[in-house]
Design an enzyme around this catalytic site. Structure first.
Site, short mmCIF file in Angstrom:
data_model
loop_
_atom_site.label_atom_id
_atom_site.label_comp_id
_atom_site.label_asym_id
_atom_site.label_seq_id
_atom_site.Cartn_x
_atom_site.Cartn_y
_atom_site.Cartn_z
N VAL A 22 78.24 135.91 83.49
CA VAL A 22 77.67 134.70 84.09
C VAL A 22 76.51 135.09 85.00
CG1 VAL A 22 78.12 132.78 85.67
CG2 VAL A 22 79.80 133.38 83.92
N ALA B 123 103.68 136.15 93.60
CA ALA B 123 104.60 135.69 94.64
C ALA B 123 105.87 136.54 94.69
CB ALA B 123 104.95 134.23 94.40
N HIS C 36 123.47 133.26 69.66
CA HIS C 36 122.76 132.58 68.56
C HIS C 36 123.01 131.08 68.66
CE1 HIS C 36 121.09 131.84 64.61
NE2 HIS C 36 122.14 131.09 64.35
N THR D 146 99.75 129.89 99.73
CA THR D 146 99.05 129.59 98.48
C THR D 146 100.04 129.18 97.40
OG1 THR D 146 97.38 131.24 99.00
CG2 THR D 146 97.56 130.61 96.69
N GLY E 133 104.60 127.83 103.40
CA GLY E 133 104.64 127.94 101.94
C GLY E 133 103.47 128.68 101.33
#
Ligand SMILES: Cc1cc2nc3c(=O)[nH]c(=O)nc-3n(C[C@H](O)[C@H](O)[C@H](O)COP(=O)(O)OP(=O)(O)OC[C@H]3O[C@@H](n4cnc5c(N)ncnc54)[C@H](O)[C@@H]3O)c2cc1C
Length: 490
Positions: free
Chosen positions: A261, A344, A469, A47, A45
């Site tokens: 940072v 993905a 609609h 990440t 599967g």
């Protein structure tokens, strides 16, 4: 699950069982090829299933329900009392969803007789052409045999195949000198916290950063975003970034763009993040946790690439239109590919393309301008094609239509009026060049835009395409109309 066997020569071996790898493996089996799939993790599967798309969307759904419950009175639902958040149950639900899908994948592997090999795979070099030693029937046009070394718990084995697809995925980048732990988090640790933190600094305002910011804000965390570039979700159309910043501020998320940072340190009971703000002033923010969401590095080292002709571009694999690398018989798909977004569905499609090429079947190369880009924060973002700025840079004469969800009746019904649909069209022929949506169900709505662009739809055609609609899709209809200054509901 079919057993792998050292004597077997597979048509294809796929290294990596994430969405790119398992999708390719299944399609190979559907073409009648003999396929092996090697994965280093105990569960298939990648990440996406374990620490990416699926768990984050599970938590976002919890967050949405939580917010609706809090607003219950507005919908006439009273008598619930004070809602409480059972975080252990939230995490259990997320983990149960993952387990269900892992089992689903295992079932699909058995169903398609794909040999799943547990272990860490490494390329050993170019294909061996054993003209008389090894018979080579199988996939059309291939006659060399590749060997992939597999290592598991110190034991070594080999898998042989006529073609190799490398799909080893990516891992979160950290800032220099940082190591992830229970306070300095990546997408892995943040999904296992024992409770939502009181405060969270999110470094990076790409899709991963803003999704986590949105989730934890819903659960009451004080969230501060620090983004180096001048806007949130910097790959999106500028107006989308502006609207997201506006709604995030309204939701109480502090956003600092142009923030560099400088240092992340641990304090007695939290973290301290020092940064230089957009005006060049030094600033400090303390919080219980910090999430580092500054991008993902392709996992291309230590997999034997240097023994092949496979070429890298800043750590990512260069491929051609069929995902082929510079080494004959070796393909690359998913997050390790240079020049494609790390998503993905892009990985899965690149796997389908590679497998079609190997099987000698028809395929269409992955087109960068036909990829839905979805960010599942609140408000959601869905976009495809060119932004207004990109369309102008490419030399198009551009016409733009914008329609706010405030004018859409379904948006009123679901209580979600922020955001808009923005359509970028070619002024001369009316071809839709890009669609950018921020607002309710944007990640679902964008599917229409991708189909429209695949079929080279024009504003004129779409203005006469009936949309039901009341639906949110009518916002698209009004968006196409807006290109000609003829939206009905605004
Ligand atoms: C928090 C977060 C949220 C995300 N949300 C979305 C989303 O909503 N929608 C979306 O489209 N994308 C999303 N993504 C991106 C998405 O997860 C990736 O694009 C996708 O998982 C890539 O698929 P992949 O198959 O290339 O690699 P991965 O999913 O990383 O899988 C790679 C697999 O290869 C295995 N492997 C690695 N090296 C080896 C080796 N040498 N031998 C054998 N096996 C190996 C790994 O164990 C792993 O199973 C998200 C990412 C994150 C981090």
């Amino acid at each position: 699950m079919a057993e792998s066997n050292a004597e077997t020569i597979y048509d294809v071996v796929v290294i990596g069982g994430g969405p790119a790898g398992y999708t390719a493996a299944i399609r190979g089996a559907e073409y009648g090829l003999k396929v092996a799939l090697i994965d280093a993790s105990p569960r298939l599967g990648g990440t996406c299933l374990h620490v990416g798309c699926i768990p984050t969307k599970a938590l976002l759904f919890n967050a949405e329900i939580w917010e609706h419950v809090q607003d219950g009175a507005e919908f006439g639902i009273t008598g619930i009392g004070t809602p409480a958040l059972d975080w252990a149950a939230v995490l259990k639900r997320k983990n149960d969803i993952i387990t269900k899908h892992v089992k689903g994948l295992e079932f699909l592997m058995r169903k398609h007789k794909i040999a799943v090999v547990a272990g860490f795979g490494r390329l050993t070099g170019p294909a061996h052409h054993p003209s008389d030693e090894v018979p080579s029937p199988g996939a059309p046009g291939q006659d060399g045999v590749h060997t992939v070394d597999v290592e598991k718990d110190g034991a070594k084995s080999q898998v042989k195949a006529k073609n190799v697809i490398v799909a080893t995925g990516s891992a979160a980048k950290l800032l220099p000198g940082l190591k992830a732990d229970d306070r300095i988090l990546t997408n892995i640790e943040i999904l296992e916290m024992s409770a939502p933190p009181k405060s969270l600094v999110v470094i990076g305002a790409g899709a991963v950063g803003v999704e986590f910011a949105s989730i934890f804000r819903s659960f009451g965390t004080e969230v501060t975003i620090l983004e180096f570039l001048p806007r949130l979700v910097p790959v999106e159309d500028e107006e989308i970034s502006k609207e997201l910043a506006r709604v995030f501020r309204k939701r109480g998320i502090e956003t600092n763009v142009g923030a560099k940072v400088e240092k992340v340190e641990k304090t007695a009971d939290g973290v301290r993040v020092s940064y230089t703000d957009a005006n060049g002033k030094p600033q400090v923010k303390e919080a219980e946790k910090v999430l580092v969401a500054v991008g993902r590095a392709g996992l291309t080292s230590d997999i034997g690439i240097e023994k092949t002709k496979v070429e890298l571009d800043r750590g990512l694999v260069k491929v051609g239109e069929a995902q082929e690398t510079a080494e004959p018989g070796i393909y690359a798909i998913g997050d390790i590919v240079a020049g494609l977004p790390q998503l993905a569905h892009v990985g899965a499609m690149s796997g389908l393309v590679a497998m079609a090429k190997i099987a000698g079947k028809h395929y269409r190369p992955v087109r960068r301008d036909r990829i839905p880009s979805c960010t599942y924060c609140e408000p959601q973002i869905g976009s495809a094609g060119l932004t207004e700025a990109q369309a102008k840079e490419e030399g198009h004469e551009v016409k733009v239509g914008k329609f706010p969800f405030a004018g859409n009746s379904k948006a009123t019904i679901v209580g979600s009026h922020d955001g808009f649909v923005k359509v970028v069209a070619d002024a001369k022929y009316g071809e839709i060049l890009g669609v950018h949506i921020i607002g309710p169900q944007a990640t679902e709505l964008i599917a229409e835009a991708v189909a429209v662009m695949e079929l080279e739809g024009t504003v004129d055609e779409l203005m006469f395409t009936i949309h039901a609609h009341p639906t949110l899709t009518e916002a698209l209809l009004d968006g196409y109309g807006a290109v000609e200054g003829m939206a009905i509901n605004a």
